[in-house]
Design a protein around this motif. Sequence first.
Motif, PDB file in Angstrom:
ATOM      1  N   HIS A   1      18.868 -21.071 -28.305  1.00 25.76           N
ATOM      2  CA  HIS A   1      17.566 -21.242 -27.671  1.00 25.76           C
ATOM      3  C   HIS A   1      17.045 -22.645 -27.928  1.00 25.76           C
ATOM      4  CE1 HIS A   1      13.309 -20.721 -26.716  1.00 25.76           C
ATOM      5  NE2 HIS A   1      13.658 -19.618 -26.054  1.00 25.76           N
TER       6      HIS A   1
ATOM      7  N   ARG B   1      10.220 -16.381 -26.672  1.00 28.30           N
ATOM      8  CA  ARG B   1      10.915 -15.581 -27.671  1.00 28.30           C
ATOM      9  C   ARG B   1      10.083 -14.388 -28.112  1.00 28.30           C
ATOM     10  NH1 ARG B   1      11.121 -18.324 -32.075  1.00 28.30           N
ATOM     11  NH2 ARG B   1      12.843 -17.152 -33.001  1.00 28.30           N
ATOM     12  N   SER B   2       8.787 -14.412 -27.857  1.00 25.93           N
ATOM     13  CA  SER B   2       7.906 -13.297 -28.188  1.00 25.93           C
ATOM     14  C   SER B   2       6.603 -13.494 -27.422  1.00 25.93           C
ATOM     15  CB  SER B   2       7.635 -13.250 -29.701  1.00 25.93           C
ATOM     16  OG  SER B   2       6.968 -14.432 -30.123  1.00 25.93           O
TER      17      SER B   2
ATOM     18  N   SER C   1      17.200 -16.104 -22.514  1.00 24.06           N
ATOM     19  CA  SER C   1      17.551 -16.143 -23.936  1.00 24.06           C
ATOM     20  C   SER C   1      17.682 -17.569 -24.451  1.00 24.06           C
ATOM     21  CB  SER C   1      18.868 -15.393 -24.179  1.00 24.06           C
ATOM     22  OG  SER C   1      19.920 -15.994 -23.452  1.00 24.06           O
TER      23      SER C   1
END
Length: 287
Positions: free
Chosen positions: A104, A237-238, A232
Amino acid sequence: MRILVLRALGLGDLLTAVPALRGLRRAYPGAEITLAAPGWLADAVARIDAVDRLLPTDGLTHIEYDSPDLAVNLHGRGPQSVERLMATRPQVLITHDEWPEERHEVLRWCDLLEQHGIPCDADDLRLPPVGPRTERIVVHPGASHGARRWPVERFAAVVRELDGHDVVVTASPSELEAARRIVPEPVCGSLGRLLDLVATAGLVICGDTGVAHVATAYGTPSVLLFGPMPPSLWGPRSGPHHVLWHGGTGDTFASEPDPGLLQITADEVLDAVKDFRLVTAGRGARP
């Protein structure tokens, strides 16, 4: 101590490097950190508390800087970026010796600094709030390359179904003509205005582009449309984000929309929007 960092890329690239920049700041709290990046990013750079000075640098051109104590290559794998930094005659250069392909983008640069004893928090990428959150829905149809541009007609279909809600369509000057096919008067202003709109929005709808990273940086809920690039590697990422992706990969720099991106329908986007409960009214049938 004088630190020179090279990241002469776009808005999303800048925002994915924020955790690495903050790692540098924590490691060298008394240093002057200069970021070599495009001048048009000044409004965004000013909101990052880890940078003291922006050195306008468009792409891999000559860097007007001499003899930094430390030069950090957050631009790429080289050799051009390495050559540009070495030309400044740094005492020490931090750059990737081996390029991590499937990593990432945020983690790629945190890893680099941590390999040199500089701890980074990959989740430390939020920008400070600029005002209360509204129920406005920001729709940004543009992207830097055609491969990541979902058809404007589909954006228009989504906006029609959001009639009755506070919807703003944003565009850069080069995207203005296409945006006018969605609404008569899209917002086309400064980067600072765009940042404020996204920061205070209730929801953002856009492709894999810089605005998506702005939504991540401000914790703004978003519906993101990915095509040639796996989320990805470049997606959030969140956080409160709904990523639509049909699993294919392709040339992210191609001029035509990626086939995987074209598999995303307006219905999918509207269903994702409804998950955020900003839109509760029923939808009419579309041809």
